[in-house]
Design an enzyme around this catalytic site. Structure first.
Site, short mmCIF file in Angstrom:
data_model
loop_
_atom_site.label_atom_id
_atom_site.label_comp_id
_atom_site.label_asym_id
_atom_site.label_seq_id
_atom_site.Cartn_x
_atom_site.Cartn_y
_atom_site.Cartn_z
CE LYS A 1 -1.90 9.03 7.41
NZ LYS A 1 -1.82 7.65 6.84
CE LYS B 1 -3.29 2.96 0.34
NZ LYS B 1 -4.09 3.19 1.54
#
Length: 298
Positions: A246, A176
């Site tokens: 992030k 991911k």
């Protein structure tokens, strides 16, 4: 736990978690308990058939399998291991499936700590859009043993159309994070080239039409380019540059842990940090084209 219809829990009902929980509640034959700190976020899942939980500890005690959809690794650690969290409330044999995007190290740490309580953990971060979350057509990348993956796959199909086992715990996050990094880097590259093309006399739509018929075609071009950068539409309740930073942080950390210098990731990070510093950090992240398209006056 051997029952074909385990009782489920779902924690985190935000932009992605809310519609995912709705799909789970509509499609699952046994109770689905849902929790979010926002009572407003509970409204749609409850309408879809979920049972509102008053606390994480109550949900954990009532559930056989618990899904998480949280903003990041810190929240996942807190929910799983913190005071009144899953570790102290769930019964032995419970399974926790994290649909969030976290660092690989955080996923493996949580798995190790929960295992001490006889609680099994799988990372299963999701990709694609909010619309895909609503439609139940997400891509889900799973880090789990083969046996656990096969057990979870029918439940994950409530939310996703493409379910892939990527390896053991943490490997879902590896895939991911790499997926997201490629999207962020490509978005920055496309934003640069759209501005270059327009200033050199080629209309942006002409560029996208022509490139989409050639070897430069891509998912980013067809989606972030056509649907966001071309109309300059960057809604604030989509994936913002603050979230990008992030995920790029996770990517840089991962690369460095593998002995790779993440030069492209760091360059892309500069654009998204500039977006935050420039006051557009809460806009949908392809808004970085607005920074590139500013006149150079210095």
């Amino acid at each position: 736990m051997e029952d074909a219809t385990p009782v489920l829990g779902f924690i985190g009902l935000g932009v992605m978690g809310g519609p995912m929980c709705c799909n789970v509640a509509r499609k699952h034959a046994s109770p689905v308990h849902a929790f979010d700190m926002s009572s407003e976020a509970l409204e749609d899942p409850v309408k879809a058939g979920a049972i509102a939980a008053s606390a994480i500890s109550d949900l954990a005690a009532a559930s056989d399998i618990i899904f998480l959809s949280l903003p990041g690794g810190k929240q996942v650690v807190d929910v799983c291991l913190g005071d009144s969290g899953i570790a102290g409330s769930a019964k032995p044999g419970t399974i926790v499936v994290d649909l969030s995007t976290t660092s690989v190290a955080e996923a493996r740490h949580v798995a190790e700590e929960l295992a001490k309580k006889d609680i099994t953990f799988a990372d299963a971060p999701v990709a694609r859009t909010r619309q895909a979350a609503q439609d139940g057509t997400l891509s889900i990348m799973v880090g789990a043993s083969e046996d656990l993956f096969q057990q979870l796959k029918p439940l994950l199909r409530y939310m996703g159309s493409d379910i892939a086992r990527c390896g053991d715990v943490g490997c879902g996050q590896v895939v991911k994070i790499i997926n997201n990094t490629l999207v962020f880097e490509h978005t920055a590259a496309l934003a640069e080239m759209l501005v270059v093309a327009e200033r050199a006399g080629v209309a942006p739509v002409t560029l996208l039409d022509a490139v989409s018929n050639g070897s430069g075609d891509s998912f980013v071009l067809r989606n972030h380019g056509r649907k966001a950068m071309l109309p300059r539409s960057f809604p604030e309740k989509a994936f913002p540059s603050t979230y990008v930073l992030k995920d790029l942080g996770y990517s840089i950390e991962l690369a460095e842990s593998c002995g790779v210098e993440p030069r492209l990731s760091r360059q892309a990070e500069q654009y998204y940090r500039a977006a935050v510093d420039g006051g557009i950090g809460e806009k949908y992240f392809p808004a970085i084209i607005e920074l590139i398209d500013k006149p150079t006056s210095e």
